[in-house]
Design an enzyme around this catalytic site. Structure first.
Site, PDB file in Angstrom:
ATOM      1  N   TYR A 130       0.700  -1.305  -0.247  1.00  0.00           N
ATOM      2  CA  TYR A 130      -0.050   0.139   0.058  1.00  0.00           C
ATOM      3  C   TYR A 130       0.914   1.278  -0.146  1.00  0.00           C
ATOM      4  O   TYR A 130       0.722   2.668   0.102  1.00  0.00           O
ATOM      5  CB  TYR A 130      -0.675  -0.097   0.729  1.00  0.00           C
ATOM      6  CG  TYR A 130      -2.447  -0.808   0.937  1.00  0.00           C
ATOM      7  CD1 TYR A 130      -2.453  -2.279   0.321  1.00  0.00           C
ATOM      8  CD2 TYR A 130      -3.219  -0.740   1.427  1.00  0.00           C
ATOM      9  CE1 TYR A 130      -2.726  -3.183   0.394  1.00  0.00           C
ATOM     10  CE2 TYR A 130      -4.640  -1.066   1.109  1.00  0.00           C
ATOM     11  CZ  TYR A 130      -4.159  -3.187   0.745  1.00  0.00           C
ATOM     12  OH  TYR A 130      -5.220  -3.621   0.938  1.00  0.00           O
ATOM     13  N   LYS A 177       4.788 -14.156   4.232  1.00  0.00           N
ATOM     14  CA  LYS A 177       4.607 -15.616   3.237  1.00  0.00           C
ATOM     15  C   LYS A 177       6.393 -14.908   3.087  1.00  0.00           C
ATOM     16  O   LYS A 177       6.678 -15.007   2.134  1.00  0.00           O
ATOM     17  CB  LYS A 177       3.887 -15.192   2.429  1.00  0.00           C
ATOM     18  CG  LYS A 177       3.501 -15.880   0.969  1.00  0.00           C
ATOM     19  CD  LYS A 177       2.719 -16.575   1.186  1.00  0.00           C
ATOM     20  CE  LYS A 177       2.835 -17.672   0.316  1.00  0.00           C
ATOM     21  NZ  LYS A 177       2.101 -18.677  -0.073  1.00  0.00           N
ATOM     22  N   ASP A 211      -1.672 -18.873   3.604  1.00  0.00           N
ATOM     23  CA  ASP A 211      -2.606 -19.651   2.796  1.00  0.00           C
ATOM     24  C   ASP A 211      -2.518 -20.881   4.236  1.00  0.00           C
ATOM     25  O   ASP A 211      -4.027 -20.958   4.525  1.00  0.00           O
ATOM     26  CB  ASP A 211      -1.902 -20.342   2.350  1.00  0.00           C
ATOM     27  CG  ASP A 211      -0.167 -20.355   1.526  1.00  0.00           C
ATOM     28  OD1 ASP A 211       0.193 -19.839   2.791  1.00  0.00           O
ATOM     29  OD2 ASP A 211       0.091 -20.705   1.278  1.00  0.00           O
ATOM     30  N   ASP A 235      -5.745  -5.979   5.717  1.00  0.00           N
ATOM     31  CA  ASP A 235      -6.758  -5.801   4.835  1.00  0.00           C
ATOM     32  C   ASP A 235      -7.506  -6.626   4.573  1.00  0.00           C
ATOM     33  O   ASP A 235      -9.695  -6.963   4.942  1.00  0.00           O
ATOM     34  CB  ASP A 235      -6.774  -4.672   3.541  1.00  0.00           C
ATOM     35  CG  ASP A 235      -7.293  -3.878   2.918  1.00  0.00           C
ATOM     36  OD1 ASP A 235      -8.668  -4.153   3.666  1.00  0.00           O
ATOM     37  OD2 ASP A 235      -7.663  -3.305   1.968  1.00  0.00           O
ATOM     38  N   ASP A 239     -11.331  -8.586   5.998  1.00  0.00           N
ATOM     39  CA  ASP A 239     -12.955  -8.840   6.149  1.00  0.00           C
ATOM     40  C   ASP A 239     -13.666 -10.417   6.041  1.00  0.00           C
ATOM     41  O   ASP A 239     -14.819 -10.659   5.595  1.00  0.00           O
ATOM     42  CB  ASP A 239     -12.812  -8.717   4.465  1.00  0.00           C
ATOM     43  CG  ASP A 239     -12.923  -6.886   4.035  1.00  0.00           C
ATOM     44  OD1 ASP A 239     -13.245  -5.984   4.926  1.00  0.00           O
ATOM     45  OD2 ASP A 239     -13.879  -6.605   3.043  1.00  0.00           O
TER      46      ASP A 239
END
Ligand code: NAI
Length: 345
Positions: A130, A177, A211, A235, A239
């Site tokens: 970002y 990751k 993952d 982010d 959700d």
């Protein structure tokens, strides 16, 4: 409540775009009814500001947040794939609001597939992908730069462990990751491990490749306590976790820097339902409750925390009584739900 003789603290109110003005009106109605002694300094950001001042983040809004230190903010629209840069990202960078906190909990009366969810997402809010460093290398080839700094990774790690200690949380899990992004995610992971080993050995610590971590999350979210993530992962996972407890209408958030704090729901401006008085104002109301508790913790005025507790108890009762907006399977409009909370204060 008669507020005539109460000294009022000023705070910034940013109504935002889409459903923003509807839900901020509903939330301010509840705070007023609860006798919260805040005088709102209303300023604009996002599309609402663009129409008025030609900038999505006017200087007057920045100055007001600098002055009052706290803001309650509705969601702001960002165009997809073109147009201006996100005003949310700009706000976080302008005030160095590096720590985003999103508590995700089951609510009474809101049935979901998951029980005993009580986790907190701590998201690094200023770095990662970002950073907005994107360019076209050659026609047909574009790239986006993922930025991680030692300072940024260290300060969010320490922030998360400090938060966990203060809130008597037991465990921090870092999603990463670092098997692929060995340098950026590797640095993030190393700083979290260092913070644990050197300064917070009493908080349990674990890490998971994101993952596999997401798979564990959807199998049983109750196994997690505090999740620490870099910007993009935070982010997305916010959700995802909202889905465990009833959706985006019920997950609040706060963005903290060293001196300023902006409180806002996790959800966006929901253009698909904007202007219809059907949005759930609860996530923003819960963000306002976080703001009131923050004011008590930071400034020592117990009245804000007491109002926060009254509001929390009132919306819990409303939900238990089956007073819900449509996203939660109910029939209430935005202002009807706010009224149901006010009746239970
Ligand atoms: P969104 O969160 O606005 O909406 C996703 C889905 O959830 C939609 O179906 C929407 O109707 C529903 N929803 C969201 N909030 C709700 C509420 N309070 N009550 C009931 N239903 C609700 O995400 P979307 O559509 O991806 O983004 C829309 C705009 O919001 C974009 O411009 C995006 O950039 C912006 N955005 C702004 C944020 C902020 O200001 N902090 C955060 C996330 C997105």
């Amino acid at each position: 409540m008669n507020l005539a003789n109460v000294s009022m603290r000023k705070a910034v109110l940013i109504p935002g775009d889409g459903i923003g003005p509807e839900i901020t009106d509903a939330v301010i109605g509840v705070l007023d009814a609860a006798g919260v002694a805040i005088e709102w300094d209303r300023h604009y950001a996002g599309l609402a500001a663009l129409d008025d001042s030609g900038d999505v983040l006017p200087q007057a809004t920045i100055d007001a947040i600098t002055r009052h230190k706290v803001a309650l903010k509705g969601p702001c629209t960002t165009p997809v794939g073109e147009g201006f840069a996100s005003v949310n990202v700009r706000l976080r960078k302008t005030f160095n609001l590096y720590a985003a906190v999103r508590p995700v909990r089951n609510l009474p009366g809101v049935e979901t597939r998951y029980q005993n969810v009580d986790l907190v997402i701590v998201r690094e809010n200023t770095e990662g992908l970002y950073s907005g460093v994107e360019n076209e290398v050659t026609p047909g080839v574009v790239m986006s730069m993922k930025v991680a700094t030692e300072t940024g990774c260290r300060r969010i790690a320490h922030w998360a462990f400090r938060y966990a200690t203060q809130r008597k949380r037991k465990k921090i899990t870092v999603f990463h990751k670092a098997n692929i992004m060995k340098m950026t995610d590797g640095l993030f992971l190393r700083m979290a491990e260092n913070a644990h080993k050197k300064d917070y050995p009493n908080i349990r610590y674990e890490s998971a490749i994101i993952d596999a971590g997401c798979m564990r999350l959807v199998q049983d979210p109750s196994q997690f306590d505090v999740l620490l993530l870099e910007n993009l992962y935070g982010d997305v996972v916010s959700d995802l976790c909202a889905g465990f407890v009833g959706g985006l209408g019920v997950v609040p958030g706060a963005n903290f820097g060293e001196t300023e704090a902006i409180f806002e729901a996790v959800h966006g401006s929901a253009p698909d339902i904007a202007g219809r008085n059907v949005a759930n104002p609860l996530a923003l109301l819960m963000s306002a409750v976080m703001m009131l508790n923050y004011l008590t913790e930071n400034e020592g005025d117990e009245a804000f925390g007491q109002a926060a507790e009254r509001i929390r108890a009132a919306y819990d009762r409303a939900l238990t009584d089956g007073e819900k907006t449509r996203d939660l399977g109910g029939t209430l409009d935005t202002d009807q739900f706010a009224q149901a909370v006010v009746q239970r204060l």
